[in-house]
Enzyme design. Sequence first.
Site, PDB file in Angstrom:
ATOM      1  N   PRO A   1       0.790  -1.241   0.000  1.00  0.00           N
ATOM      2  CA  PRO A   1       0.000   0.000   0.000  1.00  0.00           C
ATOM      3  C   PRO A   1       0.822   1.292   0.000  1.00  0.00           C
ATOM      4  O   PRO A   1       0.241   2.374   0.131  1.00  0.00           O
ATOM      5  CB  PRO A   1      -0.810  -0.125   1.286  1.00  0.00           C
ATOM      6  CG  PRO A   1       0.048  -0.922   2.208  1.00  0.00           C
ATOM      7  CD  PRO A   1       0.809  -1.878   1.332  1.00  0.00           C
TER       8      PRO A   1
ATOM      9  N   ASP B   1       2.520  -2.164  -8.762  1.00  0.00           N
ATOM     10  CA  ASP B   1       1.978  -3.309  -8.022  1.00  0.00           C
ATOM     11  C   ASP B   1       0.967  -4.021  -8.917  1.00  0.00           C
ATOM     12  O   ASP B   1       0.349  -3.435  -9.791  1.00  0.00           O
ATOM     13  CB  ASP B   1       1.311  -2.869  -6.712  1.00  0.00           C
ATOM     14  CG  ASP B   1       1.235  -4.000  -5.704  1.00  0.00           C
ATOM     15  OD1 ASP B   1       2.080  -4.047  -4.781  1.00  0.00           O
ATOM     16  OD2 ASP B   1       0.333  -4.871  -5.842  1.00  0.00           O
TER      17      ASP B   1
ATOM     18  N   CYS C   1       8.976  -9.553   4.684  1.00  0.00           N
ATOM     19  CA  CYS C   1       8.610  -9.581   6.114  1.00  0.00           C
ATOM     20  C   CYS C   1       8.449 -11.039   6.523  1.00  0.00           C
ATOM     21  O   CYS C   1       7.503 -11.407   7.201  1.00  0.00           O
ATOM     22  CB  CYS C   1       7.370  -8.734   6.391  1.00  0.00           C
ATOM     23  SG  CYS C   1       5.926  -9.188   5.444  1.00  0.00           S
TER      24      CYS C   1
END
Length: 426
Positions: A251, A271, A369
């Site tokens: 985002p 994206d 992540c």
Amino acid sequence: MNIRALAAKAVYDVLERGVSLSVALPEQQTRVANGKDKGLLAEICYGVMRHLPQLDKQTSDCLSKPLKGKQRIVHQLLLVGCYQLYFTRIPAHAAISETAEACRQLGFENLVKVVNGVLRNIQRNQAPLAEDNDTLRFNMPGWIVKSLKTAYPDNWQEIIEQSHQRPPMWLRNNALRQSRDEYLALLEQAEVAASSGQSPQSILLESPTDVAQLPGFFEGHASVQDGAAQWAATLLEPQDGEQLLDACAAPGGKTCHILELAPKASLVAVDFDDKRLKRVKENLTRLNLNADVIHGDASDIDSWWQGDKFDRILLDAPCSATGVIRRHPDIKWLRKAKDIEELAALQSKILDHCWQWLKPGGTLLYATCSIMPQENRDQINAFLARTADATLDTLPQSAAGETGWQILPGQQQMDGFYYARLRKQA
Ligand SMILES: C[S@@+](CC[C@H](N)C(=O)[O-])C[C@H]1O[C@@H](n2cnc3c(N)ncnc32)[C@H](O)[C@@H]1O
């Protein structure tokens, strides 16, 4: 509608339909007017995700036959009831009667007695929660426990424990508006207790705070972003005048941070997910920043970009997100063991392709992540082995001999994250 009924719907969406909680919960929260009730709804949903195996065992053991098909949502409602009995201070009689009422509201009048009976039974027995196997003991799928034991033989238990903690709230100071010290002073004036983190613009709040209470938040003076994620733009070292690519941008947290550090750089933010790209645009608008936002595939740059190659590329790759389970406990149940291999293959495809679009002498920062070595250390070692013109920078934060920098969940209060900075031969 009753909070417990809404919680059961959100939990149902995650467990039966594979929707992420960050989508399912806000959908139910729109049906609640008051902030306190929104908070209770979130607390119950997150709690059920954190303790799912034990709650599931406790409730299933009390049912004479499993609830199947359309009645499945009543099973999720029982998890919601059981969570309240074990983990909240809600008086048991209120938790049980509200949950039974929710059963009625969900249209299962015929099962109200069952819900009442099961929850009364659980309350009466007060049995300790089961710990018969790793899944129950750690409230974590067995395959994740097994992978962590292999990857981190010395500290896998600590990693699991940290993944169950409630995460702190981090802010990123917008260096274009004020210095971090100036923003810390503004926070102090607003009586928001905070301290600085290790990455240059990071601020750790003592307790989570509504953004409406943060000085100048809506005018772009600061953003919410975990301390680990804030290392991305810092390690990329973007410079004004350069042509940059944020290859998996939505985002847009890192897109905006890059532009805060190099506002005169030309940044392409791409994206795959059109809906999530809207969030990139919203974030850029709030912070008054400009990027070329493109809906496209980072493994097929030729199809949407006819410009020059890039000086620097951030590849914040799609990953298992196993480093952020403390923020998104539903990940434990949405991810499957086979996903790791599939994700590693996708990451290596995007990485190889982005490399072709990097100028000689350019820098590519690979980030995830995840805490799975297949997506991180192994991925980069394999890339270095097959890519003659790539070298790995030694990051000051990396442990001696480590390929890249693996941050584990809870280290310096940050999320689990991985960084590797690669340079292309000039
Ligand atoms: C870890 S998230 C990125 C987070 C983002 N960098 C930030 O800081 O806000 C990974 C993103 O990769 C996107 N993605 C997955 N496959 C992609 C592809 N082939 N091309 C471009 N984006 C892709 C997903 O839609 C998702 O938004």
